[in-house]
Each structure stands twice: as C-alpha cells, then as structure tokens.
Design a protein around this motif. Sequence first.
Motif, PDB file in Angstrom:
ATOM      1  N   ASP A  62       0.950  -1.187   0.049  1.00 47.53           N
ATOM      2  CA  ASP A  62       0.120  -0.070  -0.049  1.00 47.53           C
ATOM      3  C   ASP A  62       0.873   1.327   0.190  1.00 47.53           C
ATOM      4  O   ASP A  62       2.226   1.081   0.322  1.00 47.53           O
ATOM      5  CB  ASP A  62      -1.042   0.089   1.233  1.00 47.53           C
ATOM      6  CG  ASP A  62      -0.288   0.214   2.485  1.00 47.53           C
ATOM      7  OD1 ASP A  62       0.078   1.396   2.737  1.00 47.53           O
ATOM      8  OD2 ASP A  62      -0.174  -0.847   3.264  1.00 47.53           O
ATOM      9  N   PRO A  63       0.301   2.348  -0.448  1.00 52.80           N
ATOM     10  CA  PRO A  63       0.971   3.588  -0.509  1.00 52.80           C
ATOM     11  C   PRO A  63       1.810   4.110   0.541  1.00 52.80           C
ATOM     12  O   PRO A  63       2.996   4.354   0.452  1.00 52.80           O
ATOM     13  CB  PRO A  63       0.299   4.577  -0.990  1.00 52.80           C
ATOM     14  CG  PRO A  63      -1.202   3.934  -0.801  1.00 52.80           C
ATOM     15  CD  PRO A  63      -1.195   2.554  -0.834  1.00 52.80           C
ATOM     16  N   VAL A  64       1.271   3.970   1.688  1.00 55.61           N
ATOM     17  CA  VAL A  64       1.921   4.309   2.959  1.00 55.61           C
ATOM     18  C   VAL A  64       3.171   3.595   3.330  1.00 55.61           C
ATOM     19  O   VAL A  64       4.270   3.909   3.500  1.00 55.61           O
ATOM     20  CB  VAL A  64       1.008   4.270   4.390  1.00 55.61           C
ATOM     21  CG1 VAL A  64       1.556   4.704   5.524  1.00 55.61           C
ATOM     22  CG2 VAL A  64      -0.272   5.325   3.881  1.00 55.61           C
ATOM     23  N   ALA A  65       3.057   2.308   3.147  1.00 56.28           N
ATOM     24  CA  ALA A  65       4.021   1.254   3.419  1.00 56.28           C
ATOM     25  C   ALA A  65       5.298   1.534   2.377  1.00 56.28           C
ATOM     26  O   ALA A  65       6.518   1.552   2.594  1.00 56.28           O
ATOM     27  CB  ALA A  65       3.677  -0.149   3.252  1.00 56.28           C
ATOM     28  N   ALA A  66       4.877   1.957   0.928  1.00 57.76           N
ATOM     29  CA  ALA A  66       5.635   2.103   0.027  1.00 57.76           C
ATOM     30  C   ALA A  66       6.664   3.561   0.233  1.00 57.76           C
ATOM     31  O   ALA A  66       7.757   3.555   0.310  1.00 57.76           O
ATOM     32  CB  ALA A  66       4.913   2.304  -1.165  1.00 57.76           C
ATOM     33  N   LEU A 124      11.310   6.417   2.552  1.00 54.45           N
ATOM     34  CA  LEU A 124      12.107   7.478   3.636  1.00 54.45           C
ATOM     35  C   LEU A 124      13.042   6.573   4.093  1.00 54.45           C
ATOM     36  O   LEU A 124      13.948   7.114   4.463  1.00 54.45           O
ATOM     37  CB  LEU A 124      10.996   7.791   4.692  1.00 54.45           C
ATOM     38  CG  LEU A 124       9.912   8.794   4.066  1.00 54.45           C
ATOM     39  CD1 LEU A 124       8.733   9.198   5.326  1.00 54.45           C
ATOM     40  CD2 LEU A 124      10.678  10.126   3.669  1.00 54.45           C
ATOM     41  N   THR A 125      12.791   5.129   4.576  1.00 53.12           N
ATOM     42  CA  THR A 125      13.877   4.353   5.290  1.00 53.12           C
ATOM     43  C   THR A 125      15.079   4.255   4.267  1.00 53.12           C
ATOM     44  O   THR A 125      16.299   4.244   4.913  1.00 53.12           O
ATOM     45  CB  THR A 125      13.286   2.885   5.639  1.00 53.12           C
ATOM     46  OG1 THR A 125      11.822   3.129   5.940  1.00 53.12           O
ATOM     47  CG2 THR A 125      14.056   2.241   6.382  1.00 53.12           C
ATOM     48  N   GLY A 174      18.080   5.542   5.879  1.00 55.60           N
ATOM     49  CA  GLY A 174      18.823   4.405   6.624  1.00 55.60           C
ATOM     50  C   GLY A 174      18.070   3.756   7.546  1.00 55.60           C
ATOM     51  O   GLY A 174      17.885   2.566   7.415  1.00 55.60           O
ATOM     52  N   TYR A 175      17.493   4.638   8.516  1.00 55.16           N
ATOM     53  CA  TYR A 175      16.624   3.917   9.609  1.00 55.16           C
ATOM     54  C   TYR A 175      15.664   4.803  10.097  1.00 55.16           C
ATOM     55  O   TYR A 175      16.025   5.992  10.380  1.00 55.16           O
ATOM     56  CB  TYR A 175      17.447   3.258  10.640  1.00 55.16           C
ATOM     57  CG  TYR A 175      16.702   2.790  11.807  1.00 55.16           C
ATOM     58  CD1 TYR A 175      16.025   1.433  11.704  1.00 55.16           C
ATOM     59  CD2 TYR A 175      16.693   3.414  12.883  1.00 55.16           C
ATOM     60  CE1 TYR A 175      15.374   0.878  12.650  1.00 55.16           C
ATOM     61  CE2 TYR A 175      15.962   2.929  13.796  1.00 55.16           C
ATOM     62  CZ  TYR A 175      15.282   1.565  14.073  1.00 55.16           C
ATOM     63  OH  TYR A 175      14.461   1.216  14.942  1.00 55.16           O
ATOM     64  N   ILE A 176      14.350   4.512  10.338  1.00 54.90           N
ATOM     65  CA  ILE A 176      13.312   5.187  10.885  1.00 54.90           C
ATOM     66  C   ILE A 176      12.939   4.553  12.093  1.00 54.90           C
ATOM     67  O   ILE A 176      12.553   3.430  12.072  1.00 54.90           O
ATOM     68  CB  ILE A 176      12.351   5.454   9.999  1.00 54.90           C
ATOM     69  CG1 ILE A 176      12.896   6.480   8.984  1.00 54.90           C
ATOM     70  CG2 ILE A 176      10.962   6.142  10.819  1.00 54.90           C
ATOM     71  CD1 ILE A 176      11.805   6.723   7.896  1.00 54.90           C
ATOM     72  N   GLU A 177      12.978   5.235  13.166  1.00 58.29           N
ATOM     73  CA  GLU A 177      12.175   4.442  14.503  1.00 58.29           C
ATOM     74  C   GLU A 177      10.759   4.312  14.227  1.00 58.29           C
ATOM     75  O   GLU A 177      10.019   5.371  13.775  1.00 58.29           O
ATOM     76  CB  GLU A 177      12.522   5.647  15.643  1.00 58.29           C
ATOM     77  CG  GLU A 177      13.830   5.179  16.315  1.00 58.29           C
ATOM     78  CD  GLU A 177      14.245   6.060  17.556  1.00 58.29           C
ATOM     79  OE1 GLU A 177      13.625   5.730  18.563  1.00 58.29           O
ATOM     80  OE2 GLU A 177      14.873   7.127  17.434  1.00 58.29           O
ATOM     81  N   ASN A 178      10.230   3.523  14.914  1.00 57.65           N
ATOM     82  CA  ASN A 178       8.862   3.314  15.277  1.00 57.65           C
ATOM     83  C   ASN A 178       8.213   3.242  13.834  1.00 57.65           C
ATOM     84  O   ASN A 178       7.037   3.987  13.512  1.00 57.65           O
ATOM     85  CB  ASN A 178       8.380   4.457  15.838  1.00 57.65           C
ATOM     86  CG  ASN A 178       8.900   4.303  17.495  1.00 57.65           C
ATOM     87  OD1 ASN A 178       9.257   3.259  17.903  1.00 57.65           O
ATOM     88  ND2 ASN A 178       8.702   5.545  17.912  1.00 57.65           N
ATOM     89  N   SER A 179       8.704   2.706  12.534  1.00 58.48           N
ATOM     90  CA  SER A 179       8.126   2.939  11.398  1.00 58.48           C
ATOM     91  C   SER A 179       6.652   2.083  11.357  1.00 58.48           C
ATOM     92  O   SER A 179       5.926   2.535  10.507  1.00 58.48           O
ATOM     93  CB  SER A 179       9.111   2.002  10.418  1.00 58.48           C
ATOM     94  OG  SER A 179       9.245   0.606  10.668  1.00 58.48           O
ATOM     95  N   ALA A 180       6.669   1.170  12.168  1.00 55.43           N
ATOM     96  CA  ALA A 180       5.522   0.225  12.226  1.00 55.43           C
ATOM     97  C   ALA A 180       4.072   1.479  12.775  1.00 55.43           C
ATOM     98  O   ALA A 180       3.094   1.718  12.326  1.00 55.43           O
ATOM     99  CB  ALA A 180       5.468  -0.826  13.284  1.00 55.43           C
ATOM    100  N   LEU A 190       1.471  12.493  -1.570  1.00 67.72           N
ATOM    101  CA  LEU A 190       2.412  11.918  -0.783  1.00 67.72           C
ATOM    102  C   LEU A 190       3.847  12.269  -0.989  1.00 67.72           C
ATOM    103  O   LEU A 190       4.454  11.933  -0.043  1.00 67.72           O
ATOM    104  CB  LEU A 190       2.019  10.419  -1.247  1.00 67.72           C
ATOM    105  CG  LEU A 190       0.908   9.726  -0.981  1.00 67.72           C
ATOM    106  CD1 LEU A 190       0.653   8.160  -1.341  1.00 67.72           C
ATOM    107  CD2 LEU A 190       0.532   9.691   0.663  1.00 67.72           C
ATOM    108  N   SER A 191       4.105  12.746  -2.269  1.00 65.92           N
ATOM    109  CA  SER A 191       5.551  13.062  -2.223  1.00 65.92           C
ATOM    110  C   SER A 191       6.025  14.377  -1.763  1.00 65.92           C
ATOM    111  O   SER A 191       6.980  14.668  -1.431  1.00 65.92           O
ATOM    112  CB  SER A 191       5.798  12.828  -3.765  1.00 65.92           C
ATOM    113  OG  SER A 191       4.827  13.818  -4.715  1.00 65.92           O
ATOM    114  N   SER A 192       4.961  15.438  -2.016  1.00 67.99           N
ATOM    115  CA  SER A 192       5.320  16.869  -1.511  1.00 67.99           C
ATOM    116  C   SER A 192       4.388  17.025  -0.419  1.00 67.99           C
ATOM    117  O   SER A 192       3.369  17.936  -0.651  1.00 67.99           O
ATOM    118  CB  SER A 192       5.422  17.722  -2.600  1.00 67.99           C
ATOM    119  OG  SER A 192       4.166  17.411  -3.259  1.00 67.99           O
TER     120      SER A 192
END
Lengths: 335, 337
Positions: free
Chosen positions: A37-41, A46-47, A51-57, A93-95
């Motif tokens: 889904d777009p949000v996961a994408a 962003l990840t 490199g790494y994003i906290e609390n991505s879930a 979503l992109s801007s």
Amino acid sequence: MAGLTPQYVLRRLGMFLLTIWLGATIIFIIPRLAPGDPVAAMVSRLTAQAGYIENSAEIIAAWRERFGLDGPLWVQYLAYMRNMLTLDMGYSLSSFPSRVDEMIFSALPWTVGLLSVSTILSFLAGNAIGALMGWPRVPRWIRALLPTSLTFTSIPFFMLGILLVYLFAYELRWLPPTGAYGRGLTPGWNWPFIKSVIEHGILPVLSIVVTSMGFWALGMRGMIITNQGEDYMILAEAKGLRPSRIFLRYGVRNSILPQVTALALSLGGIAGGSTLVEYIFAYPGMGYLLYQGIVNTDYTLIQGIVFMLILGTATAVLILDLLLPVLDPRISYER
Amino acid sequence: MSVNFAHEIDERRPAGTDQVVLQVEGLKVYYATPTGDVRAVDDVTFQIREGEIVGLVGESGCGKTTTAMAILRLVQSPGRIVDGRILVDDVDIARLNERELRQIRWTKISLIPQGAMNSLNPVMRIKDQIGDAIETHEGRQPRQALKERILSLLSTVGLPSRVYKMYPHELSGGMKQRVCIAMAIALNPTLVIADEPTSALDVVVQRVVGETLLDVKNRLGVSMILIGHDMGLMAQLVDRIAVMYAGHLVELADVYSLFREPLHPYTQLLIDSIPSIKERKPLKLTEGITHDLRNPPPGCIFQLRCPHVTDKCRTVVPPLLEVAPSREVACHLYYDA
C-alpha cells in the motif's frame, strides 16, 4: 437548438454522471488490487533515504489512519466518493504539505488551454485541408500541394516536438524552448505575461496540431468524396446554386457530422497523449504533473489527476453530445 | 395487340400548343470505361412543346436518366456530352459556360429527382432548401414575402404549412417527393424534368404524387418530361410518349396511338409485357439480349431482339421518321408504307 429535446439532454447528463462514477470507482479499486500500500511504500522509501526510521510500524499505522486507509473497504469507498464529489483529493504523498487539489488546479488551466487550442486548431485546419482535397472544383495544383502538409502525420508528436525545439528554440532562437511563461513575470491579465504565454505555447501547440491534423484531413476528404454521390448534391447543382454554397452548406455541412463524433471519441486519447508533449516542453500542466506523480509513486496525486482527466474528458464529450443535435437535427430522434 | 391502359386515357386532354420549349438535336452522351466508350445516349432528337407532358420510357439502362441529366448538363463523370444541341428558348445549353449554366438551371429547367428520399439535404429545413433556390436566382427576398411564397408553393402540392419548418427526416416519402415538386416549380420554369418521381413510393402514394404532378401542370401550364417504367402512370399523365432502347429513341407518338397501336417492335413488346389482370401470359421481353453498348452492331439497334429482323436491319440504321401525323418511329418496317 434544433433537436435538443429535454429527454436528450437528460439522457446525456445521465451518461455523463455514470461515466464519472464508473471512472472514479475504477481508480478507487485498481490501486487496492495491487500488492502493498502507498503508506508502506512511502515509509520504505523514507527508510531507504534516511537509513533507519524509528517506530516505522507506528508511523505506518498513524498515516494509515490519517489517510483513512484503516477502515473497512466500503467506508473508504464512501469517504472517497464524498471527497471526489467535493473535489477534496487530500494531501500529496510525495510533497506532503501541499494538497493534491491545489496542485491540480494550478496545473489545470495550462493543460485546458494547451489542449483546447491545439485540438480546435487541428480539427479546423485538418477538416479545411481535407475538404479542399476532396472537392473536385478546387484547382488541381492546390489539391496536389495539400497532401504535403500531411506528411508530418506519420511522425510521433513528441519526436516532432524535439525537432521543433531544436530548430526554433536552439538553432534559430525565435521561441522559448520550455515552460509556460517567462521567468520573473507575474501571472495576470497584463500584456507582457499574455505575450509570453503565447510565445511559450506556439511550439507545443504546433507539435500537436501538425501531427494530428492529418487524421482529420483524411477523414474529411473521404466524407466529402462520399458525399459527392449523394442525390442532394446533384439536386443542389441542378438548382443552380453557387459552388461555394454547395460546398459549404451541402458538402462540408453534412461531412462534418461524423468528424464531430470522431472528435468526441478521440478526446480521451488527446488528454492522455498530452503527457509526453508537456514533459518535452516542461509545460506546467496536468501531463507534467502526472509524470511527476508517476516518477514519485505519488498515489493520491495520480488518483486526483486521473479523476480530473476523466472529468475533463466526460465534460468535453458532454459538450459535443449536446452540440451534435444542433448540427444534425436527426440525432435526438435516435434511440 | 391488347390495349390494357387505353381506357384510362382521356382523349380530350389539351396536348399543348405548338410553341417548342425544348429542342434536343443529335444528343450523344458517352461514359468512358477502360474498354471503350459506353454509348448511353446515341443521337437522340426530340422536342417538347409548351404545356405538354412527354413520357420517356424504356428498360433500365436505356439512357432515360442520362438524357434528362444531359439536358441539365448534370451528367456525372465519367460521362460526358459528346455531341448535340440542347436548345431552350434558342439558347444552346450544351455550349453555355458555367455561370450562364447556373443562371439557366432551375429558372428555365428544373428537376424532380429520382429517389426523393435522399434528394433533400438532411440538415436543412424545408424552407431553407426551397428558399435558397429562390434567393440564388432572384436575390435577397423580404422575409415575409419569401415565407408566403414558400407556403403557397407547399399548398400548391397539397402539403400542410407545418412542413415549412420541418427537416426532411420528419417527412414521409410521399411528402418529400411533393416537397421536391414544390421546389421544382418555385421559379416557374419552362420545363420540369421528373425523373421517376414515383418509383420509390407505394402505389397509393404514387397515385397522389401523379395527381399532384398533373394538377401542377394544369395550373401552371409547365412542360414536363416524365421519366419512368410505369406504363399505367404514363397512360394517366402524359400527352406523348418517347420510347428509348439502348440509347436510341425508337418511337415517339401521342399516348393514345402508342397504346392502341404501337409501331416499333420494341414498343410492341413493351406494351405486350404489361401484366394484365384478365389473362396470364408469358413475359416476352426476355427473348434475345441487348448488344454491348460499347460496340453497337451496324444497322438497327434492336436487331438482336427483334422478331421481324431483315437483312436491311443489319446494315442500315433506321432514322426516326414521321410515318403518320404525330407518329415518329425508327424502323424499316414502316418507311415504305
């Protein structure tokens, strides 16, 4: 308003609404059939960047809620339809902070202007050339010359666009290569701005007109020639009418009818095909925006633009449908 | 010889004056084909007098319509007028330039076309189609006067005034045909050419249209050429009949004599082939074949199908000669008599 009866208008309006509803439903369903889904994408993108994003879930869950993607499908659908009806298309979503409707409405006038001008010019020029090609009274040298104006038909319009940019913008420097108006000009009803818009518009319009008018010309030529054999053409000549009147009121007038139908049918393709032209000329219209949306996998933007394309095409078809019975009195009687 | 339709002919009908309105002399119309010219109309000579209706009959492809179209100089390519004179009021239509031709069309000669179904422009109102003929030739007209004139034309042919504003697709076939008749008489022409005016209509409407034609002719005294196969209609309407075969005029006579005593063998076969209610008989016209129109045989044009053919017919062309008062025939059988 010859054959424009209330039933006819109502029926066409019904078709118009049905088309839009169907289109909107399809662009609601299609993305949901695709895996992911777009949000996961977006979060995964962003990840990849950070490199790494906290609390991505949690971010994904929060954004899903924010974009209304967590409810059951029918709730999503109803919300979606309500938003579409009010032309509320949410955030890009992109801007992210910019809203899709704002982005679309700043691009819309450019595309509407570019496409309507070039479609009308191409339709008029093509039909005029075709009619003259088919009319036996036109001097032979003109009829021999006319087909050369159609040689560009076989070139894809984006190729011709590149050629035109090279020739008129790069080599001759007569016209600006890209954009819709010069830098540093304030948009508004002032002459320098309008002049700049026209200058920037010439090449994209030209590339669409030159490559598409051959289609109209060939159709028109065929219609005019077929029309020659009609009994009413012979009677018109027997009446001793002036050739110009026979040509326009009897020949062209009857031959233009299928051409208008063909125009209505081709509108969808015209809107879609403009994407490449706008891309080549960096023209800030819907096509360019759509290109950006696709490159950035900006689902809401793509959804909004496709919906606007459907809306625009359906509106243009509606206008032509309402125009047809005025041109051809027989139409509204057909079931 | 049976006289199927003679009882329908009103002998008291005035047969026009002696004033000649149309004189066709030696008309030849050929259609170019890759294998040679098809002689659709070959050396046709006749005249139309003021106020008379002349019927032009013959089988399909014999050159009736081509003759009519040639009189209006409307022969469509690849056809062309090869030779001949078409005189209307001492003006030779075959020699006119395009401008002069346009001026004479409809003012002197008008046309009731074959197949009125498709002869009206589908996207123009009836009033505009009649109006443009009037205004082209007489210049801009005051709106009200033009309207009254068109309405009176419509009422002349028995159409209600609502037709004025209608489009062709709103009319029936018979109404369209009557619109064409109204249009044809709009400028009071000297001659009206009616090319199978009833062929696409059912029999009841045929009769109505036929009566309309006769009424128009009686009221306006206009001369007419009526083209058709319908011998019954001919018997009711026309004063004289011209019989064509393979591009030639083979007989020209007043309608009563022609039905009572047809002279040319082809005319005899033609009249004999009219189906009779009283008796069954075989159709005779199928005997023999028509020659190749590109390459006519020497001598008489009908020799291949003629039951009375002689050696003379195979070598000498029979000219159209007057063998009795108002009776012209192109056949060797009658010249000595």
